[in-house]
Design an enzyme around this catalytic site. Sequence first.
Site, short mmCIF file in Angstrom:
data_model
loop_
_atom_site.label_atom_id
_atom_site.label_comp_id
_atom_site.label_asym_id
_atom_site.label_seq_id
_atom_site.Cartn_x
_atom_site.Cartn_y
_atom_site.Cartn_z
N HIS A 1 -9.43 -5.14 4.69
CA HIS A 1 -8.03 -5.50 4.90
C HIS A 1 -7.56 -6.61 3.98
O HIS A 1 -6.39 -6.69 3.63
CB HIS A 1 -7.77 -5.80 6.37
CG HIS A 1 -7.78 -4.56 7.18
ND1 HIS A 1 -8.86 -4.16 7.92
CD2 HIS A 1 -6.88 -3.57 7.28
CE1 HIS A 1 -8.60 -3.00 8.47
NE2 HIS A 1 -7.40 -2.62 8.09
N ARG B 1 2.22 -2.17 9.69
CA ARG B 1 1.02 -2.68 10.36
C ARG B 1 1.41 -3.90 11.21
O ARG B 1 1.31 -5.04 10.75
CB ARG B 1 -0.03 -3.08 9.33
CG ARG B 1 -0.71 -1.91 8.61
CD ARG B 1 -1.82 -2.42 7.71
NE ARG B 1 -2.72 -1.39 7.26
CZ ARG B 1 -2.64 -0.77 6.07
NH1 ARG B 1 -1.66 -1.08 5.24
NH2 ARG B 1 -3.52 0.15 5.73
N ARG C 1 3.38 0.82 13.88
CA ARG C 1 2.08 1.09 14.49
C ARG C 1 1.78 -0.01 15.50
O ARG C 1 1.91 -1.19 15.19
CB ARG C 1 0.98 1.15 13.43
CG ARG C 1 -0.37 1.49 14.06
CD ARG C 1 -1.42 1.70 13.03
NE ARG C 1 -1.81 0.45 12.39
CZ ARG C 1 -2.68 0.39 11.40
NH1 ARG C 1 -3.23 1.48 10.93
NH2 ARG C 1 -3.00 -0.77 10.87
N GLU D 1 -7.76 8.87 12.40
CA GLU D 1 -8.65 8.03 11.58
C GLU D 1 -10.06 7.97 12.16
O GLU D 1 -10.91 7.23 11.69
CB GLU D 1 -8.06 6.62 11.41
CG GLU D 1 -7.61 5.96 12.68
CD GLU D 1 -6.89 4.64 12.44
OE1 GLU D 1 -6.91 4.12 11.32
OE2 GLU D 1 -6.32 4.12 13.42
N ASN E 1 -8.50 5.40 5.28
CA ASN E 1 -9.36 4.21 5.14
C ASN E 1 -10.44 4.20 6.21
O ASN E 1 -11.62 4.00 5.93
CB ASN E 1 -8.54 2.93 5.29
CG ASN E 1 -7.42 2.85 4.28
OD1 ASN E 1 -7.45 3.54 3.27
ND2 ASN E 1 -6.43 2.03 4.55
N ASP E 2 -10.01 4.45 7.43
CA ASP E 2 -10.98 4.48 8.52
C ASP E 2 -11.65 5.84 8.63
O ASP E 2 -12.84 5.93 8.92
CB ASP E 2 -10.31 4.12 9.85
CG ASP E 2 -10.17 2.62 9.99
OD1 ASP E 2 -11.18 1.93 9.78
OD2 ASP E 2 -9.07 2.14 10.27
N ARG F 1 -16.23 0.19 5.59
CA ARG F 1 -15.23 0.20 4.51
C ARG F 1 -15.17 -1.12 3.75
O ARG F 1 -14.66 -1.19 2.64
CB ARG F 1 -13.84 0.55 5.06
CG ARG F 1 -13.31 -0.46 6.06
CD ARG F 1 -12.11 0.07 6.81
NE ARG F 1 -10.85 -0.35 6.24
CZ ARG F 1 -9.67 -0.10 6.79
NH1 ARG F 1 -9.59 0.60 7.90
NH2 ARG F 1 -8.57 -0.51 6.24
N CYS G 1 -1.47 8.03 5.32
CA CYS G 1 -1.07 6.65 5.02
C CYS G 1 -2.24 5.76 4.60
O CYS G 1 -2.09 4.55 4.52
CB CYS G 1 -0.34 6.03 6.20
SG CYS G 1 -1.35 5.88 7.67
#
Length: 588
Positions: free
Chosen positions: A198, A305, A341, A438, A461-462, A472, A509
């Site tokens: 992140h 986010r 989200r 995810e 990403n996840d 990650r 996304c």
Amino acid sequence: MKSFKEIYKSAENKIAGIAAAPGIVIGEVYLFTKEKLEISKADIKDVDEAKRNFQEALEKSKKELKKIFAIAKERMGNTRAGIFEAQLMILDDPVLIDNIIKRIEEEKKQPEYIVDDEISKYQQMMFLSHESYMKERANDIEDIKNRIVRNLRKKRWQSRIKGEVIIVSDSLTPADALLLSRNNIKSFVTDHGGLTSHAAIISRSLNIPAVVGTHNATLKLRDRQMVIVDGFYGYVLFDPTEEQIAFFDEKHKHLVQLQREFDELADKPAVTKDGKEIELLANVDVTGEIDIVKTSGAKGIGLYRSEQLLDEMDTIPNEEEQALIYTRLASRIYPDSITIRAFDIGGDKFKLFDYDEPNPFLGLRGIRILLENPELFKEQVRAVLRSSVNKNVKLMLPMISTIDEINRTKEIIENCKKELTSEQIPFDKDIEVGIMVEVPAAAVMAKEFADATDFLSIGTNDLIQYLMAVDRGNDLVSDLYQEFSPVVLRTIKKIVDDAKLVGKPVSLCGEMAADTLAMPLLIGLGLESLSISPRTIPYAKRIIMSFSHADAKAMAEKCTMCCYEYEIEKTIQEFFEENQIIRTRNII
Ligand code: PEP
Ligand code: MG
């Protein structure tokens, strides 16, 4: 002029890492060391003052812990909050406190040394216990030590830095990156971390070039040393030669020029050569980014986010505060829409508690933590609903892995709607609620989950991390974090096909959508909507306008048959060559 490859081949002053946020920067190093507790064993002169300092630090630590304990009880329930109670009990242990005071009087050493030593003994006793519960608690009390020592030094976390510098650090949390960025930071370089950690995502959002996963930049570099950071290729050059400086100066100028060209693309739609329009939405990580979204040419916000608010504000905003923020965002983006989200807390993001989970990415994260803390969740849902009066707000749920989580959330939303109706507060009764896909479980059940919700958004990403069982943010295993793995491709295809089967929209996304190399592939797999960092939207448009949808589909079909990552990458590379598409990196 030499190429990047030639420059790097001959450079002996290079440190290699992972290119985490694009850009080229020349500047001075600022070694950012996070408070490592180097305990001082120095003698003291004034025993009374030392005892007073210790008592004050103890009281301050207790106050902090009591606050944490109260929140923990409310949000985590009594059982889980118990660890803080245990910590408080240690701080109230008269034997321990008396021992510390007696030793300060007798040994006349720095209280921090005695605190460290005494609590370590305590810890040691617990480690030796036969009960595994006690052993686990031994790790927890490390925090007590750190807390008292920090308070003894009357220290707060330092985030003010003077001058324009390049931050070089062992690692950075998202909060570090965010708080540090309030200074004139030119770039970030870290020893640890991967492309989708992140902190890396935040660097991209803030447009701060970054190189992560260098392993030893903190050891090789010194304060104020001159370096060049290349966020396109992932290198740091220290004490650059004149030739290197001239080369990168030139590239930097070219980048500025390129930006002007991109600005002209902002108003044009993202359409393939054969007329297929692709919806390009923006990911927003930091509230201030909304200004860039407006000028980027994005067709709305595909991922907000919201958990970043917690880092930005250093606290959990209440319903009123959230409603105000969401309403402002929704009206700024109107008539386009914003997908908010729900707080994706946990993993490597904002921590609600000082509780260290052994596997945070597999722990209480996203929807799990929200459902465990219904009051926190309800406040957010009410705030989102209140911001939806203009019908341009959607709610998205992170980390969904069971249909039960969707049902329980729906129940909470229904209750909030009832409350607002009885309070005569207006909201969008038909607000769309979708989920992030995810977690492999959600991919397997994509059809059923899509059926139960209004839309899907693939969080690669996840998804990649959980599909490949690879952290990650861990550079040691970054080789395995393959976005072009056949596993990933086939999973994306399945999700897209499943969503279409039940007639629900699906977007993507994750950072993969912003990888210009992946773009024709994703579009070929059937995605018609991508949500990416606003700064990459012009790059994405440029690529989308240079191939046909039919060709991309054929290429994607070929890729889904491959068994190896390298075959897929080769197929994509060939597609780029055949269509003469220039990638971001190759533009400069
Ligand atoms: C993802 O997992 O792909 C995603 C977009 O969410 P985040 O990166 O915030 O975990
Ligand atoms: Mg995610």
